[in-house]
Design a protein around this motif. Sequence first.
Motif, PDB file in Angstrom:
ATOM      1  N   ALA A   1     120.928  22.525 -40.797  1.00 55.71           N
ATOM      2  CA  ALA A   1     121.048  23.634 -39.849  1.00 55.71           C
ATOM      3  C   ALA A   1     120.193  23.315 -38.627  1.00 55.71           C
ATOM      4  N   VAL A   2     120.454  23.979 -37.523  1.00 60.35           N
ATOM      5  CA  VAL A   2     119.611  23.847 -36.330  1.00 60.35           C
ATOM      6  C   VAL A   2     118.904  25.179 -36.100  1.00 60.35           C
ATOM      7  N   ALA A   3     117.612  25.107 -35.763  1.00 62.32           N
ATOM      8  CA  ALA A   3     116.814  26.325 -35.634  1.00 62.32           C
ATOM      9  C   ALA A   3     115.679  26.095 -34.647  1.00 62.32           C
ATOM     10  N   ASP A   4     114.725  27.042 -34.625  1.00 59.08           N
ATOM     11  CA  ASP A   4     113.608  26.952 -33.689  1.00 59.08           C
ATOM     12  C   ASP A   4     112.425  26.181 -34.267  1.00 59.08           C
ATOM     13  N   GLU A   5     112.514  25.798 -35.541  1.00 61.73           N
ATOM     14  CA  GLU A   5     111.488  24.953 -36.139  1.00 61.73           C
ATOM     15  C   GLU A   5     112.068  24.222 -37.346  1.00 61.73           C
ATOM     16  N   GLY A   6     111.481  23.085 -37.658  1.00 61.33           N
ATOM     17  CA  GLY A   6     111.937  22.315 -38.796  1.00 61.33           C
ATOM     18  C   GLY A   6     111.365  22.865 -40.090  1.00 61.33           C
ATOM     19  N   LYS A   7     112.253  23.320 -40.985  1.00 54.65           N
ATOM     20  CA  LYS A   7     111.803  23.917 -42.238  1.00 54.65           C
ATOM     21  C   LYS A   7     113.028  24.130 -43.124  1.00 54.65           C
ATOM     22  N   ALA A   8     112.801  24.574 -44.342  1.00 54.27           N
ATOM     23  CA  ALA A   8     113.902  24.993 -45.203  1.00 54.27           C
ATOM     24  C   ALA A   8     114.256  26.445 -44.868  1.00 54.27           C
ATOM     25  N   VAL A   9     115.563  26.735 -44.794  1.00 51.40           N
ATOM     26  CA  VAL A   9     116.008  28.088 -44.466  1.00 51.40           C
ATOM     27  C   VAL A   9     117.015  28.560 -45.522  1.00 51.40           C
TER      28      VAL A   9
ATOM     29  N   LYS B   1     127.147  21.826 -28.042  1.00 51.93           N
ATOM     30  CA  LYS B   1     127.976  22.971 -28.437  1.00 51.93           C
ATOM     31  C   LYS B   1     127.283  23.688 -29.589  1.00 51.93           C
ATOM     32  N   MET B   2     127.204  25.015 -29.526  1.00 50.98           N
ATOM     33  CA  MET B   2     126.581  25.797 -30.590  1.00 50.98           C
ATOM     34  C   MET B   2     127.507  26.917 -31.038  1.00 50.98           C
ATOM     35  N   ASP B   3     127.912  26.836 -32.299  1.00 50.78           N
ATOM     36  CA  ASP B   3     128.656  27.911 -32.952  1.00 50.78           C
ATOM     37  C   ASP B   3     128.041  28.048 -34.338  1.00 50.78           C
ATOM     38  N   VAL B   4     126.925  28.753 -34.418  1.00 47.12           N
ATOM     39  CA  VAL B   4     126.104  28.749 -35.625  1.00 47.12           C
ATOM     40  C   VAL B   4     125.912  30.161 -36.190  1.00 47.12           C
ATOM     41  N   GLU B   5     126.951  30.983 -36.038  1.00 46.07           N
ATOM     42  CA  GLU B   5     127.048  32.258 -36.739  1.00 46.07           C
ATOM     43  C   GLU B   5     125.829  33.159 -36.591  1.00 46.07           C
ATOM     44  N   GLY B   6     125.369  33.309 -35.361  1.00 56.46           N
ATOM     45  CA  GLY B   6     124.287  34.254 -35.084  1.00 56.46           C
ATOM     46  C   GLY B   6     122.927  33.638 -34.891  1.00 56.46           C
ATOM     47  N   SER B   7     122.801  32.327 -35.145  1.00 52.41           N
ATOM     48  CA  SER B   7     121.507  31.657 -34.970  1.00 52.41           C
ATOM     49  C   SER B   7     121.418  30.919 -33.636  1.00 52.41           C
ATOM     50  N   GLU B   8     122.274  31.276 -32.701  1.00 49.17           N
ATOM     51  CA  GLU B   8     122.332  30.538 -31.438  1.00 49.17           C
ATOM     52  C   GLU B   8     121.020  30.603 -30.658  1.00 49.17           C
ATOM     53  N   LEU B   9     120.396  31.768 -30.571  1.00 45.57           N
ATOM     54  CA  LEU B   9     119.149  31.862 -29.811  1.00 45.57           C
ATOM     55  C   LEU B   9     118.045  31.036 -30.452  1.00 45.57           C
ATOM     56  N   SER B  10     117.961  31.071 -31.750  1.00 41.77           N
ATOM     57  CA  SER B  10     116.977  30.254 -32.454  1.00 41.77           C
ATOM     58  C   SER B  10     117.227  28.773 -32.201  1.00 41.77           C
ATOM     59  N   ALA B  11     118.494  28.361 -32.256  1.00 38.18           N
ATOM     60  CA  ALA B  11     118.828  26.955 -32.021  1.00 38.18           C
ATOM     61  C   ALA B  11     118.499  26.542 -30.594  1.00 38.18           C
ATOM     62  N   LEU B  12     118.738  27.429 -29.631  1.00 42.38           N
ATOM     63  CA  LEU B  12     118.394  27.134 -28.241  1.00 42.38           C
ATOM     64  C   LEU B  12     116.885  26.998 -28.062  1.00 42.38           C
ATOM     65  N   GLN B  13     116.135  27.862 -28.732  1.00 38.78           N
ATOM     66  CA  GLN B  13     114.678  27.776 -28.636  1.00 38.78           C
ATOM     67  C   GLN B  13     114.169  26.448 -29.184  1.00 38.78           C
ATOM     68  N   GLY B  14     114.844  25.937 -30.204  1.00 37.99           N
ATOM     69  CA  GLY B  14     114.468  24.637 -30.751  1.00 37.99           C
ATOM     70  C   GLY B  14     114.958  23.464 -29.924  1.00 37.99           C
ATOM     71  N   ALA B  15     115.681  23.757 -28.837  1.00 38.85           N
ATOM     72  CA  ALA B  15     116.170  22.713 -27.934  1.00 38.85           C
ATOM     73  C   ALA B  15     115.645  22.891 -26.525  1.00 38.85           C
ATOM     74  N   SER B  16     114.633  23.732 -26.350  1.00 34.98           N
ATOM     75  CA  SER B  16     114.174  24.092 -25.005  1.00 34.98           C
ATOM     76  C   SER B  16     113.671  22.882 -24.215  1.00 34.98           C
ATOM     77  N   ASP B  17     113.014  21.955 -24.890  1.00 36.90           N
ATOM     78  CA  ASP B  17     112.462  20.793 -24.176  1.00 36.90           C
ATOM     79  C   ASP B  17     113.561  19.889 -23.636  1.00 36.90           C
ATOM     80  N   ILE B  18     114.566  19.600 -24.471  1.00 40.91           N
ATOM     81  CA  ILE B  18     115.624  18.698 -24.000  1.00 40.91           C
ATOM     82  C   ILE B  18     116.540  19.393 -23.002  1.00 40.91           C
ATOM     83  N   ILE B  19     116.656  20.726 -23.098  1.00 45.07           N
ATOM     84  CA  ILE B  19     117.443  21.441 -22.096  1.00 45.07           C
ATOM     85  C   ILE B  19     116.786  21.291 -20.723  1.00 45.07           C
ATOM     86  N   LYS B  20     115.472  21.456 -20.676  1.00 44.12           N
ATOM     87  CA  LYS B  20     114.750  21.298 -19.401  1.00 44.12           C
ATOM     88  C   LYS B  20     114.742  19.850 -18.933  1.00 44.12           C
TER      89      LYS B  20
END
Length: 389
Positions: free
Chosen positions: A268-276, A314-333
């Motif tokens: 999964a993609v999220a705002d931090e690396g961990k088990a979810v 591309k992000m289609d992650v069933e409601g976790s889109e904001l979390s996934a974006l937060q975990g990609a903030s550095d590469i987005i910038k």
Amino acid sequence: MKTFEYPLEELKTLLSESYESVVQRERSAFERFSEGESSIVLFGTDELSKATLAGLRKVGIEPLGFIDDYPKRCATTIDGLSVFSPQEAVRYFGHQPIYLVTKWEHGANRGFLSIKSELRKFGCAKIVPFPMLYWKYPNLFFPLLFWDLPHKLIDESALILKAFELWEDEYSKQAFVAQLRWRLWLDYECLPQKEGTAYFPVHLFCAIPNEVFVDCGAYDGDTLRTFKEMNESFKKYIAFEPDRYNYSRLQKVIEEFNDERIHAFPFAVADEGKAVPFVSLGSPKSNINPFAKEQVKAITLDQIFEDEVCTFIKMDVEGSELSALQGASDIIKRDLPILSVCVYHRDDHLWKVPLYISSLTDQYTFYLGVHENEGYEWVCYAIPKSRRR
């Protein structure tokens, strides 16, 4: 789509309704429309219809039956209720019951207005879309994707108005206002029709030969097939799909292509690396869920692409889109990749997703894509100015 001569003014008018007025509409709309009638027939037999039946039974309401326009489902029973064709139901139950339309499916070509028109021809007067009932019993039914109580939109007025200013073109502004009008007033006539293929708005961006495409929520390889048809000269395709059933199907597609540029990971993609906690359904609806017993590994895109340039996400992650974006903030910038992000899985993603991206950098232009009917597959496209057509 019903267009608005001045979409910003229309939006301001919608959001200027008093909080008390909106709450009153939520509580009374179903009774006001049904005019005291308590008998209900459910039009639809999918999961939403079954969930509606279960909710009604909890409040002591037993519907008369189901309607389905697929012949094979008629003359069967579901959860103890008989299934009728539209003609048979009207002939059997008459014109007086409430015909509650609970047919709302991803990819469906037939929506509320079409069903309403058909039932009107049979003489039915009380044809109600399911959200009107859900407004009355919110604790039983909400949240459901982007559906929630309308007064919550009034609570978010300032952010919604701020997000409106981000949309680059007239179509996006019109669609944004139409979506909000629909949620507030159940005005189905204002909704835009679907257009184009989701995730790849080629009329908005310039393709590049060495694309590094990141597919978050790769499902069974459907996006991979589309991407490969559109850009054979890509450099790398990296897929993330945590559902074990979907991942198995994705692997078969990758084996079929036999292309060393394609890579997939069961994360999964999220705002931090961990088990979810995760629910694997073997469908597009699989999702991170705090009540799930299964655990999957989550990563951040910032970790994965720390030493590699990323050009398209591309992000289609069933409601976790904001979390996934937060975990990609550095590469987005850093990389300014094209972003195709679904905004229909949560009630506030329609405005919070573009607002979050714009908070990271001012180098994007924003567009809203509508790729399915009645709210499904709404996508926020953030196109870096350097790649905009």
